[in-house]
Design an enzyme around this catalytic site. Structure first.
Site: not given
Length: 346
Positions: A79-80, A124, A173, A232
């Protein structure tokens, strides 16, 4: 003579930091990112990438800003990274913050008033915005304006401040915790799902190339299978395997090297961590396989329930190890098989 008494001596000591050629490998690595820089480099999430490509191309063709975008899914899925790419593709400046960091409306005002045309504001964990801050966003997103109220009572007056046409990219999330008024103000709404092994292999091979690590295909496939479908985690495990290969091997990453390194890290063949296995064992041993409420599990494990919901459960639900029911969580048949226990008899 110590360093404080001699500026010249102090300067010579930090010269290695200022000279890239003298930097150690770990410091050099921190100066670049493993994130892809454009949508063409982005691996996986094909539908989301195509949606963004079309939206960005159309906005640039019309000479307009992109619509506000909401990205949701488990942690670590990109997402980032997509926020960085959107800013790069649109040629705007990226400002990053998070929901918990914006404690009052004034915090948000300071950020919004410094945004220029086409700039990207990335928030975020946007579902954790305080209510007052969230309501302040409504007019900012829809009308690109914010209203200030001066004085109180009969002397109160309002002033509308016009903002530049910025783009808000929100990440969460837990999309169900977003209020309907905020959710409805996003023009682009995309969900990110776990990656398959083929995409993760491509990601770790690219990351290994950037890190200068010799990674064999078999090693990449083994690493992908233990990465919980999350880029990640794949990149984090790659660095740990690299360390192991350099210290205990010849520097190359083979299939056997990955298995030994990740076993040392407590990562099993399905990518489960010690916390994942404790979670499953708790449901099995203390609650006979479930169903059991998340608060009871958290109390037994002495962990925060949010950690279990946001970090542990998404992958276990994805692979069928845990099933959510109206009565609580219970183990799936695949979990019994993985843990080496027979299925309960009805």
């Amino acid at each position: 003579m110590d360093k404080q008494e001699s500026p010249l001596l102090y300067s010579s000591d930090i010269r290695g930091v200022l000279n890239p050629e003298a930097e150690p490998e770990d410091l050099e690595e921190s100066l670049f990112s493993l994130r892809p820089g454009s949508l063409s480099e982005y691996v996986g999430q094909a539908e989301t990438v195509e949606t963004l490509q079309i939206a960005i191309a159309a906005a640039r063709k019309r000479g307009e800003s992109l619509e506000h975008a909401l990205l949701h899914g488990p942690p670590g899925l990109g997402k980032t990274t997509l926020a960085h790419i959107i800013a790069h593709e649109m040629g705007g400046r990226l400002t990053l913050t998070s929901g918990p960091a914006l404690e009052k409306a004034g915090d948000l005002v300071g950020i919004l008033t410094h945004l220029g045309d086409g700039d990207i504001l990335f928030i975020d964990e946007i579902h954790r915005l305080p209510r007052a801050v969230e309501e302040f966003l409504y007019s900012a997103m829809e009308d690109f304006a914010i209203d200030f109220v001066f004085d109180k009572g009969v002397h109160a007056r309002s002033h509308r401040y016009r903002l530049k046409r910025f783009v808000l990219v929100g990440a969460t999330t837990r999309v169900g915790l977003l209020s309907a008024p905020l959710r409805d103000r996003f023009g682009i709404f995309r969900s990110l799902d776990f990656y398959d092994d083929a995409d993760l292999v491509r990601i770790v091979m690219r990351s290994a190339s950037l890190l200068g690590v010799p990674l064999l295909r078999e090693g990449a496939e083994t690493l992908a299978k233990r990465s919980r479908g999350t880029p990640r985690i794949a990149n984090r495990l790659l660095k740990r395997v690299r360390d192991y290969a350099q210290v205990r091997g010849d520097g190359r990453i083979y299939e056997d090297t990955v298995s030994k390194a990740l076993t040392l890290e407590g990562i099993d063949t399905m990518g489960l961590t010690p916390l994942d296995r404790r979670y499953l064992q708790t449901i099995l041993s203390f609650y006979n396989g479930g169903p059991v409420g998340i608060e009871a599990i958290a109390a037994t494990l002495q962990e925060e329930s949010d950690t279990l919901v946001d970090v542990v459960e998404p992958y276990l639900l994805k692979i069928g190890f845990v099933i959510r029911t109206s009565a609580g969580r219970r183990l799936g048949s695949a979990a019994y098989e993985h843990l080496g226990f027979p299925l309960p008899q009805d």
